[in-house]
Design a protein around this motif. Structure first.
Motif, short mmCIF file in Angstrom:
data_model
loop_
_atom_site.label_atom_id
_atom_site.label_comp_id
_atom_site.label_asym_id
_atom_site.label_seq_id
_atom_site.Cartn_x
_atom_site.Cartn_y
_atom_site.Cartn_z
N GLU A 162 0.82 -1.21 0.00
CA GLU A 162 0.00 0.00 0.00
C GLU A 162 0.85 1.26 0.00
N ALA A 163 1.94 1.25 0.77
CA ALA A 163 2.79 2.44 0.84
C ALA A 163 3.46 2.73 -0.49
N HIS A 164 4.04 1.70 -1.13
CA HIS A 164 4.74 1.92 -2.39
C HIS A 164 3.82 1.81 -3.61
N GLY A 165 2.65 1.24 -3.42
CA GLY A 165 1.71 1.17 -4.53
C GLY A 165 0.81 2.39 -4.62
N LYS A 166 0.66 3.11 -3.51
CA LYS A 166 -0.28 4.24 -3.49
C LYS A 166 0.37 5.51 -2.96
N THR A 167 0.84 5.49 -1.70
CA THR A 167 1.30 6.72 -1.07
C THR A 167 2.50 7.32 -1.78
N MET A 168 3.47 6.50 -2.15
CA MET A 168 4.65 7.02 -2.84
C MET A 168 4.30 7.56 -4.22
N VAL A 169 3.31 6.99 -4.86
CA VAL A 169 2.85 7.50 -6.15
C VAL A 169 2.28 8.90 -5.99
N VAL A 170 1.48 9.08 -4.93
CA VAL A 170 0.90 10.40 -4.66
C VAL A 170 1.99 11.41 -4.31
N ARG A 171 2.96 11.00 -3.50
CA ARG A 171 4.05 11.91 -3.13
C ARG A 171 4.86 12.32 -4.35
N ASP A 172 5.11 11.37 -5.23
CA ASP A 172 5.87 11.69 -6.44
C ASP A 172 5.14 12.72 -7.28
N TRP A 173 3.81 12.57 -7.42
CA TRP A 173 3.05 13.53 -8.22
C TRP A 173 2.99 14.90 -7.55
#
Length: 498
Positions: free
Chosen positions: A213-224
């Motif tokens: 969940e952290a690398h599939g979702k949260t890190m994607v949001v942070r990158d954007w």
């Protein structure tokens, strides 16, 4: 004190626990819903497309320059040989060197590293000139100095530095992908995928859903959002020039030896030095992530120690050492970006509060159970649930179901629906570990406030996912005199550690 007074006090405690836990659970739910909404919008709008590459083609790509791979090791004799053997077989390139940092009082790890390296010239064994363990950051700084010596001797600077741990199983396409990504960034992080462990499905496998969940979702949001990206310490690469700038600012060494999470801090400081950060969730032709894979701790005490170090370093030390805004924001970033940065740092540092809220939540359920049993004896609660409290409980139950669905979905995407179902069943296990880790981290932090030094507690590793029988090779490694604290020939042969 009569029975009625005791019941009154217990009922008061029950009500306060419900209010405290319920309100903060609700705040956490709103926080997660915002991340869920942003991730869903990014996927539906195509702003976060599903990227895929052919591993064979990427693996065959020539690197744009020399790469240095840093692997610090202390008491890693059970896994380091398999890590090196797998990495050397996975990466066909000739223009990279794996720097393995070992200690002079850890001959078992040194010998295991030599067995894994065999006669491959792409491995450099760097013997630290002090007894171990020091800290991971200290060992990484020793590897950095060894790399500098090599650059001066060969008059050939490296293009990038890649960080890995001694237990990692690298992806065949990872090195070339990181090299390509550094054309447009100074720091790149690939996903980390903990592997399910047969026979250790409750403790050893509970990391699967957290990272999914952290690398599939949260890190994607942070990158954007363009906020600072935390480095996981494995599967990440830094441009050599950027690492040099950080080292100069740090007095000659890039890794903070007084930080328990030097990798996280390194990623968060990128904007301070004008660096661009990227998170790359890219999938291979088979649909699996190009990622770093490993087995995580499968014992309760080890999982608690590891997570306590994360909470201490990220949440408590991070507050002290990094503050709430990236320095780059002070040079013209807008208020919206500052708000996003503060939000992400607040999420990073919620560990101690989350542990307290979870403890209160479980305390409420236990106390409610006790009061229900007492009620069977004829003693009723002195208070009744009002509509507001009933609504709070209902909303939190719905939020729990929502979170369980998301967790199961992300876990199933990486590990199959069997693990997705187990991810839901493991939620109490995850929460209990979080409570214990939060308490341990807070006690350790209080120790540092009283003048003590932060204690680095290493995670023990006893299994490697790519373990294979090692070939029978002479224990010979090419080690520079500059890397040894004692005078020996450049080519050394070691037999038994006796």
């Amino acid at each position: 004190m009569d029975g009625g007074t005791v019941m009154s006090w217990l009922a008061l405690v029950e009500r306060e626990l419900l209010l405290f836990a319920g309100v903060f659970f609700l705040i956490g739910t709103l926080d997660e819903l915002l991340v869920d909404g942003l991730w869903s919008w990014l996927r539906l709008s195509g702003r976060a497309p599903r990227l895929s590459l052919d591993r064979t083609e990427v693996r065959a790509r020539r690197l744009g320059g020399r790469a240095a791979v840093f692997i610090p090791a202390w008491h890693e004799d059970a896994v380091i040989a398999h890590t090196l053997q797998h990495a050397l077989a996975s990466w066909p390139h000739d223009d990279f060197v794996i720097y393995v940092g070992v200690y002079r009082n850890d001959m078992k790890t040194l010998e295991a590293a030599m067995r894994g390296a065999g006669m491959d010239r792409r491995v450099r064994l760097v013997v630290h000139d002090c007894d171990g363990p020091s800290t991971k950051a200290d060992c990484l700084n020793r590897l950095y100095r060894a790399m500098e010596v090599d650059e001066q001797r060969m008059r050939a600077p490296h293009r990038m530095v890649v960080l890995h741990d001694a237990e990692d199983m690298v992806d065949p396409a990872a090195l070339a992908l990181l090299d390509k990504a550094l054309d447009r960034a100074e720091f790149v992080q690939l996903p980390v995928v903990p592997l399910p462990q047969h026979g250790r499905r409750w403790l050893g496998s509970h990391y699967c859903e957290e990272f999914a969940e952290a690398h599939g979702k949260t890190m994607v949001v942070r990158d954007w959002l363009g906020t600072c990206l935390p480095a996981a310490g494995v599967g990440c690469a830094l441009a050599r020039d950027m690492l040099r700038r950080i080292a100069v600012a740090g007095g000659g060494t890039p890794f903070a030896v007084d930080s328990l999470t030097e990798d996280y801090e390194l990623g968060m400081r990128m904007q301070q030095f004008g660096g661009r950060s990227r998170f790359l969730p890219v999938r291979g032709e088979d649909g699996s992530l190009i990622a770093t894979r490993a087995y995580f701790p499968a014992r309760l005490d080890e999982a608690v120690r590891q997570k306590a170090r994360w909470v201490h370093g990220i949440a408590l030390q991070g507050w002290d050492r990094l503050g709430w805004a990236a320095d780059g924001e002070r040079r013209g970033r807008g208020w919206l970006h500052r708000l996003a940065e503060g939000w992400m740092r607040l999420r990073d540092r919620r560990g101690p509060l989350a542990a307290l809220v979870l403890a209160c939540g479980y305390g409420f359920f236990l106390l409610s159970g006790v009061l229900m049993l007492i009620g069977q004896l004829g003693l009723a609660r002195p208070w009744q649930t009002d509509p507001l409290l009933s609504a709070l409980v209902t909303v939190n139950l719905l939020a729990f179901a929502w979170r369980a669905v998301w967790r199961a979905g992300f876990t199933a995407c990486e590990h199959g629906w069997g693990q997705g179902l187990l991810a839901v069943l493991r939620i109490p296990v995850t929460n209990v570990i979080a409570i214990m880790a939060g308490r341990r981290a807070f006690v350790a932090y209080c120790h540092t406030l009283a003048g003590g030094r932060p204690r680095w507690e290493k995670t023990r590793h006893d299994r490697h996912p790519a373990a294979q029988p090692l070939p029978e090779v002479p224990l010979v490694a090419r080690v520079s005199l500059a890397d040894l604290p004692f005078d020996v020939p450049a080519n050394i042969a070691l037999g038994s550690s006796q």
